[in-house]
Design an enzyme around this catalytic site. Structure first.
Site, PDB file in Angstrom:
ATOM      1  N   GLN A  84       8.002  -5.374  -1.266  1.00 58.00           N
ATOM      2  CA  GLN A  84       7.908  -4.490  -0.098  1.00 58.00           C
ATOM      3  C   GLN A  84       8.084  -5.293   1.200  1.00 58.00           C
ATOM      4  O   GLN A  84       7.422  -6.311   1.397  1.00 58.00           O
ATOM      5  CB  GLN A  84       6.544  -3.777  -0.111  1.00 58.00           C
ATOM      6  CG  GLN A  84       6.366  -2.762   0.976  1.00 58.00           C
ATOM      7  CD  GLN A  84       7.302  -1.547   0.844  1.00 58.00           C
ATOM      8  OE1 GLN A  84       7.534  -1.045  -0.252  1.00 58.00           O
ATOM      9  NE2 GLN A  84       7.865  -1.105   1.957  1.00 58.00           N
ATOM     10  N   LYS A 117       5.230   4.485  -4.730  1.00 57.01           N
ATOM     11  CA  LYS A 117       6.248   3.988  -5.673  1.00 57.01           C
ATOM     12  C   LYS A 117       5.614   3.737  -7.038  1.00 57.01           C
ATOM     13  O   LYS A 117       6.157   4.127  -8.079  1.00 57.01           O
ATOM     14  CB  LYS A 117       6.882   2.701  -5.127  1.00 57.01           C
ATOM     15  CG  LYS A 117       7.829   2.959  -3.961  1.00 57.01           C
ATOM     16  CD  LYS A 117       8.242   1.688  -3.232  1.00 57.01           C
ATOM     17  CE  LYS A 117       9.069   2.031  -1.996  1.00 57.01           C
ATOM     18  NZ  LYS A 117       9.357   0.882  -1.138  1.00 57.01           N
ATOM     19  N   ASP A 124      16.306  -2.629  -5.426  1.00 58.44           N
ATOM     20  CA  ASP A 124      16.465  -2.261  -4.018  1.00 58.44           C
ATOM     21  C   ASP A 124      17.904  -2.481  -3.545  1.00 58.44           C
ATOM     22  O   ASP A 124      18.289  -2.019  -2.477  1.00 58.44           O
ATOM     23  CB  ASP A 124      15.536  -3.130  -3.139  1.00 58.44           C
ATOM     24  CG  ASP A 124      14.350  -2.346  -2.603  1.00 58.44           C
ATOM     25  OD1 ASP A 124      14.397  -1.102  -2.624  1.00 58.44           O
ATOM     26  OD2 ASP A 124      13.367  -2.986  -2.176  1.00 58.44           O
TER      27      ASP A 124
END
Ligand code: NAD
Length: 298
Positions: free
Chosen positions: A96, A52, A119
């Protein structure tokens, strides 16, 4: 034989658009900023986070990675998230998952400012998606990517089409179902308690599998001509490649389903590559919104 929906190519196109838009924004003094936070040393998470951050740099973003030790206290992580919320150079914050057991993941996610929640896991964004308020929402990256692939084959209006989503997770199944509904499909969400799943699947013009069970969806579950979107990523033994070797397969038995489907995503190379591409897209959108610009359509 089904049309093959190439997620690698689609993801590359999204990233190219993001790069071009980022050049234009940067010339105006706005650089999209993405902060990725990882706690602990889970090897799979480290690989995801590294890719990412790398992709964000390739896009021309201001890319920041915070790597915290596994024993980091929840208060410390919350303080970092709050600092990132307040940092005007950061437009997207990604923590994460999974987090270590002593940290309340839900509390951390709900502490991310909704307008930086690229997200799409904050309740505000979940609520916006649920109410079809897509203009200002962030949609979770995997279903957003799956939807983009679907739209390539079926267009943007799914009126009159039956869609079946197998899987009801908060990060894939439910948001996918909401996206399909927003596109006017008639949506069924199937899951582990669904009766006669093969028959439900066979009613689908659009079949989305997001289960995490290797090759569970057989060829005779697929309606002739259906579009099959396989979100599953499962690693299985591959003795044919040598002792101890493995390979990735989806939730759909591809070789069987491709003979019946009208179009199908492969695994790997289908939905998988779309996730990071959509994260880049969401970050760019966030930078545009934060600066009063209309985000480009990607
Ligand atoms: P999850 O475990 O959170 O949810 C799985 C869902 O499948 C549940 O809702 C459950 O009810 C349903 N299910 C389980 N067994 C079933 C059965 N026998 N019949 C019908 N339904 C059943 O998983 P998730 O996070 O939604 O992920 C699903 C799959 O998608 C996994 O393979 C995961 O690796 C993959 N995934 C891929 C990406 C990506 O492409 N980047 C991202 C996220 C998840």
């Amino acid at each position: 034989m089904a049309e093959f929906i190439d997620g690698k190519a689609a993801a590359a196109e999204v990233v190219e658009k993001v790069k071009t838009e980022t050049v234009a924004l940067t010339e105006e003094g706005i650089t999209p900023g993405l902060a990725v936070v990882i706690v602990g040393d889970d090897p799979a998470s480290q690989v995801y986070v590294a890719s990412k951050s790398k992709r964000a740099k390739e896009c021309g973003f201001h890319s920041v990675q915070h790597t915290l030790p596994a024993e980091t206290a929840e208060t410390e992580l919350l303080a970092l998230v709050k600092a990132l919320n307040a940092d005007p150079a950061i437009h997207g914050i990604l923590v994460q998952l999974p987090l270590p057991d002593h940290i309340d993941s839900a509390r951390v996610i709900q502490t991310i400012a909704p307008e930086k929640d690229v997200d799409g896991f904050h309740f505000i964004n979940v609520g916006k998606l649920g109410t079809g308020t897509l203009d200002s929402a962030f949609v979770p990256c995997t279903p957003a990517g799956a939807m983009l692939l679907l739209k390539r084959v079926r267009g943007t209006d799914l009126s009159g089409l039956n869609a079946v989503v197998i899987g009801r997770s908060n990060i894939v199944g439910k948001p996918m179902a909401n996206l399909l509904l927003a596109a006017n499909a008639t949506v069924t969400i199937a899951h582990s308690r669904t009766k006669d799943l093969p028959a439900v699947a066979r009613s689908a013009d659009i079949l989305v599998a997001a289960v995490g069970r290797p090759q569970m969806v057989r060829g005779d579950w697929v309606k002739e001509g259906a579009t099959v979107i396989d979100v599953g990523i499962n690693r299985i033994p591959a003795p044919e490649k040598g002792e101890g070797k493995t390979r990735l397969v989806g939730d759909v038995a591809f070789d069987e389903a491709e003979k019946i489907a009208g179009a199908i995503t492969p695994v790997p190379g289908g939905v998988g590559p779309m996730t990071i591409a959509m994260l880049m897209a969401n970050t760019l959108v966030s930078a545009c919104r934060a600066n009063g610009r209309v985000p480009p359509s990607l």
